[in-house]
Design an enzyme around this catalytic site. Structure first.
Site: not given
Ligand code: SIN
Length: 285
Positions: A96, A254
């Protein structure tokens, strides 16, 4: 407080109630966070106020410009997918806020409504990704910078696509993304908390290496992305009611799996302010 390594990356922590963790307990949590950049908790019962209080223990809250905020708590960004929506937020490898001059430190994500099956989040460690590269590639990357952008993800062209596919309520403010200057960060950072070297490019927001076109950047970016996401490095976190994940954007990527068609998934995310990033020094310097 019991801890265990999560397969792939991160630390799982049990026997702690995050609502009432005293300063000593939080200091131990914080030390694990600073070292590993990824913590998983189970069985928590955090209200929205508890979530905000926990996030504040990690730093100053960064109110997200693009995510829809919780109706009563503007500090909380909604990460939600309705049963009729096709696309989810975060459904590809990314970290992010790398499009910001001072990328956010990280996030505290709380599960609120989960699908019966699916909806896991995968994580990889950018410390491991860098440490396991061949030495000659590491040395080459230390001198490089990369350009990061939010336009192709949050800008008006993608907003149009979202509207066409019925996912227009997930994010907002496309004109802000259109107007944002792209930013440059070192490809290998000296992590601001641990001092360790971490790879800092990501498939979501890195658009090219500085001084190279997208086309000329793709082979090396593609190599790094394939390397970072090798199956043995991927930590797959299966959410349960009461699960909480805390990650450091400068140490991890992530990927929220989008494998629960027709079901609702609602997560509450609070993001923490970061700082400017500095380059790792060449081993030869
Ligand atoms: C994200 O912040 O990219 C979403 C992560 C998630 O919904 O598990």
């Amino acid at each position: 407080m019991k801890t265990k390594r999560h397969p792939g990356a991160g630390i799982e922590i049990w026997d702690v109630d995050l609502r009432v963790a005293d300063d000593d307990t939080f200091a131990r949590i914080r030390a694990l966070f600073d070292e590993h950049g990824l913590l998983f908790f189970r069985g928590q019962e955090l209200s929205e106020e508890d979530h905000i209080a926990l996030a504040r223990r990690f730093g100053t809250i960064n109110v997200n410009r693009f995510f829809v905020a919780h109706a009563d708590y503007p500090e909380i960004a909604m990460v939600a997918k309705a049963p009729e929506e096709r696309f989810n937020i975060g459904g590809g490898w990314h970290t992010d806020h790398s499009y910001d001059v001072e990328p956010a430190l990280g996030s505290v994500l709380v599960a609120r409504e989960l699908p019966a099956t699916g909806g896991d989040t995968c994580f990889v460690s950018m410390y491991d990704a860098f440490a396991t590269l061949p030495v000659r590639v590491q040395e080459r990357l230390r001198g490089m910078n990369a350009v990061h952008s939010s336009k192709h993800v949050f800008g008006s062209k993608t907003a149009l696509l979202r509207r066409l596919t019925g996912s227009q309520n997930q994010v907002k403010n496309p004109e802000l993304a259109d107007a944002m200057e792209d930013v440059v960060h070192p490809v290998v950072i000296k992590h601001p908390l641990s001092g360790r070297e971490a790879l800092y490019v990501n498939p979501g927001f890195t658009i090219r290496f500085e001084g190279r076109s997208l086309l000329r950047s793709l082979p090396l970016l593609g190599y790094l992305y394939a390397h970072a996401t090798r199956a043995r490095r991927v930590a797959r976190f299966q959410w349960q009611p009461g699960s909480v994940a805390v990650w450091d954007n400068r140490a991890t990527w992530h990927f929220a799996k989008n494998d629960y068609a027709g079901q609702r998934r609602v997560m509450h995310r609070i993001t923490i302010d970061g700082c400017p990033l500095t380059a790792a020094r060449s081993a030869r310097a």
